[in-house]
Motif scaffolding. Structure first.
Motif, short mmCIF file in Angstrom:
data_model
loop_
_atom_site.label_atom_id
_atom_site.label_comp_id
_atom_site.label_asym_id
_atom_site.label_seq_id
_atom_site.Cartn_x
_atom_site.Cartn_y
_atom_site.Cartn_z
N LEU A 274 0.82 -1.21 0.00
CA LEU A 274 0.00 0.00 0.00
C LEU A 274 0.86 1.26 0.00
CD1 LEU A 274 -2.73 -1.17 2.54
CD2 LEU A 274 -3.08 -0.71 0.10
N TYR A 275 1.98 1.23 0.74
CA TYR A 275 2.90 2.37 0.71
C TYR A 275 3.44 2.57 -0.70
CZ TYR A 275 3.20 3.31 5.74
OH TYR A 275 2.92 3.68 7.04
N ASN A 276 3.79 1.47 -1.36
CA ASN A 276 4.32 1.56 -2.73
C ASN A 276 3.28 2.11 -3.70
OD1 ASN A 276 6.78 0.52 -1.90
ND2 ASN A 276 6.16 -1.61 -2.32
N LEU A 277 2.00 1.87 -3.39
CA LEU A 277 0.92 2.38 -4.24
C LEU A 277 0.47 3.78 -3.84
CD1 LEU A 277 -1.22 -0.90 -4.44
CD2 LEU A 277 0.17 0.10 -6.28
N ALA A 278 1.15 4.36 -2.84
CA ALA A 278 0.84 5.72 -2.37
C ALA A 278 -0.58 5.84 -1.87
CB ALA A 278 1.10 6.74 -3.48
N LEU A 279 -1.04 4.81 -1.13
CA LEU A 279 -2.41 4.82 -0.62
C LEU A 279 -2.49 5.18 0.86
CD1 LEU A 279 -3.91 1.73 -2.48
CD2 LEU A 279 -4.23 4.14 -2.98
N ARG A 280 -1.37 5.52 1.46
CA ARG A 280 -1.32 5.99 2.85
C ARG A 280 -2.08 5.08 3.82
NH1 ARG A 280 -2.98 12.09 3.08
NH2 ARG A 280 -4.60 11.40 1.62
N PRO A 281 -1.54 3.91 4.11
CA PRO A 281 -2.22 3.01 5.05
C PRO A 281 -2.01 3.44 6.50
CG PRO A 281 -0.15 2.04 4.35
CD PRO A 281 -0.30 3.32 3.56
N GLN B 95 -3.76 -4.40 -10.52
CA GLN B 95 -4.14 -4.74 -11.89
C GLN B 95 -4.74 -3.54 -12.62
OE1 GLN B 95 -6.75 -8.10 -11.62
NE2 GLN B 95 -5.11 -9.54 -11.12
N THR B 96 -5.58 -2.78 -11.93
CA THR B 96 -6.24 -1.64 -12.57
C THR B 96 -5.31 -0.47 -12.77
OG1 THR B 96 -7.02 -0.88 -10.39
CG2 THR B 96 -8.50 -2.28 -11.68
N SER B 97 -4.27 -0.38 -11.93
CA SER B 97 -3.35 0.75 -12.03
C SER B 97 -2.21 0.52 -13.01
CB SER B 97 -2.78 1.08 -10.65
OG SER B 97 -2.03 -0.02 -10.15
N ARG B 98 -2.09 -0.70 -13.55
CA ARG B 98 -1.03 -0.98 -14.53
C ARG B 98 -1.32 -0.27 -15.85
NH1 ARG B 98 -0.53 -7.54 -13.77
NH2 ARG B 98 0.46 -7.52 -11.72
N PHE C 223 -10.75 -1.98 6.18
CA PHE C 223 -10.82 -3.40 5.85
C PHE C 223 -11.09 -4.19 7.13
CE2 PHE C 223 -8.01 -1.38 2.79
CZ PHE C 223 -8.57 -1.79 1.58
N SER C 224 -11.96 -5.17 7.01
CA SER C 224 -12.33 -5.97 8.18
C SER C 224 -11.40 -7.16 8.40
CB SER C 224 -13.77 -6.49 8.03
OG SER C 224 -13.90 -7.27 6.85
N SER C 225 -10.58 -7.49 7.38
CA SER C 225 -9.70 -8.64 7.52
C SER C 225 -8.49 -8.47 6.61
CB SER C 225 -10.42 -9.94 7.17
OG SER C 225 -10.78 -9.97 5.79
N LEU C 226 -7.46 -9.27 6.86
CA LEU C 226 -6.25 -9.25 6.04
C LEU C 226 -6.57 -9.73 4.62
CD1 LEU C 226 -3.19 -8.96 5.66
CD2 LEU C 226 -2.96 -11.27 6.62
N GLU C 227 -7.43 -10.74 4.51
CA GLU C 227 -7.78 -11.28 3.19
C GLU C 227 -8.45 -10.21 2.33
OE1 GLU C 227 -8.42 -12.72 6.06
OE2 GLU C 227 -6.97 -14.38 5.96
N GLU C 228 -9.33 -9.42 2.94
CA GLU C 228 -10.00 -8.37 2.19
C GLU C 228 -9.00 -7.33 1.70
OE1 GLU C 228 -13.51 -4.99 2.84
OE2 GLU C 228 -12.99 -6.41 4.45
N ALA C 229 -8.04 -6.97 2.54
CA ALA C 229 -7.03 -5.99 2.14
C ALA C 229 -6.14 -6.55 1.04
CB ALA C 229 -6.19 -5.60 3.36
N THR C 230 -5.76 -7.82 1.14
CA THR C 230 -4.91 -8.43 0.12
C THR C 230 -5.62 -8.48 -1.22
OG1 THR C 230 -3.87 -9.80 1.84
CG2 THR C 230 -3.56 -10.48 -0.44
N THR C 231 -6.90 -8.82 -1.21
CA THR C 231 -7.68 -8.85 -2.45
C THR C 231 -7.77 -7.46 -3.06
OG1 THR C 231 -8.98 -10.70 -1.59
CG2 THR C 231 -9.90 -9.48 -3.44
N PHE C 232 -7.97 -6.45 -2.23
CA PHE C 232 -8.06 -5.07 -2.72
C PHE C 232 -6.75 -4.65 -3.38
CE2 PHE C 232 -7.17 -0.57 -2.10
CZ PHE C 232 -8.27 0.02 -2.70
#
Length: 273
Positions: free
Chosen positions: A226-233, A268-271, A253-262
């Motif tokens: 997230l830091y690499n994507l400049a999303l300020r976690p 993919q969308t930012s490529r 995010f309610s879970s680690l899995e949800e954050a990983t999926t996001f």
């Protein structure tokens, strides 16, 4: 024909019926004896069979009673096991609640604590509270701390003192005021990787319980992405992840899995095409 021959034939004719009668009687007696013997054998055999059948019936009856008893005991044991499982479930739930309360209480007791990593062993001398208060003021500067903060306690983590050349033990400080502690943590985050004391790099973190620290550690990889994507976690207590999108919108995010999926979908969308 002579008189002697005629006399012999007459004698044989007179004797023949009597001999036949004797032979039939003997045969009849033999048959009767044989029948009686067979009847006696059958009677003895049937008696033995009846005895065996009685024993078998008794055995079957006993086995039936034992099976009934076993089924009754099995049903009783099943009821007891079910009751024990229900009690175990209740105790496990109660234990989980007590564990959560214990972790919460310990975490609350550490709210004013900070943890400093990287300071050499024994530099604090005989007065660690005063030494570390002045150290914080020097490291952070008078623009952040106009005076050394008030410390209630200061000590190293409760492990064996390391050998010379080994990694020093972390320092645990309890600040008297929660607001000052938060100020120090915010500044340490801003200057992460830049804090030094006498040329030695140091790090300042919040002091979490082992359980909370373990949960927060699971987010390290996704937070790096997230830091690499400049999303300020931001990881809130105890382990709740929040990011700030480029639009300024905050997402939790309610879970680690949800954050990983996001993160995977966002990458993919930012490529570029």
């Amino acid at each position: 024909m002579s008189k002697a021959s005629k006399a012999s034939k007459k004698t044989e004719a007179d004797a023949s019926p009597t001999g036949s009668s004797t032979t039939l009687t003997s045969i009849a007696n033999m048959l009767e004896d044989h029948r009686a013997s067979i009847a006696a054998d059958f009677k003895a055999t049937f008696a033995a069979l009846e005895l065996r059948l009685d024993k078998m019936q008794t055995t079957i009856t006993e086995h039936g009673q034992r099976m009934d008893s076993l089924e009754s005991h099995a049903e009783l044991q099943d009821q007891r096991i079910q009751a024990l499982e229900e009690r175990c479930d209740a105790l496990a739930d109660h234990n989980a609640k007590l564990t959560a309360k214990t972790i919460d209480l310990e975490s609350r007791s550490r709210r004013n604590n900070i943890r400093i990593i990287g300071l050499p062993e024994s530099i604090e001398g005989p007065r660690p509270t005063s030494f570390f208060a002045e150290l914080l003021a020097k490291v952070l500067g008078d623009q952040i701390l106009q005076s050394p903060p008030e410390l209630d306690r200061a000590h190293r983590t409760l492990t064996a003192k390391p050998q010379p050349g080994s990694r020093p033990r972390p320092v645990i400080l309890r600040l008297h005021r929660y607001q000052i502690k938060q100020l120090i943590i915010r500044e340490a985050r801003k200057r992460r990787g830049k804090l030094q004391y006498q040329g030695t790099p140091i790090q300042i973190f919040e002091d979490y319980t082992p359980e909370v620290a373990s949960e927060r550690a699971k987010y390290r990889a996704v937070m790096a992405d997230l830091y690499n994507l400049a999303l300020r976690p931001a990881l809130f207590f105890p382990a709740r992840l929040q990011i700030t999108l480029e639009s300024g919108v905050k997402k939790r995010f309610s879970s680690l899995e949800e954050a990983t999926t996001f993160v995977a979908k966002y990458q993919q969308t930012s490529r570029p095409d």
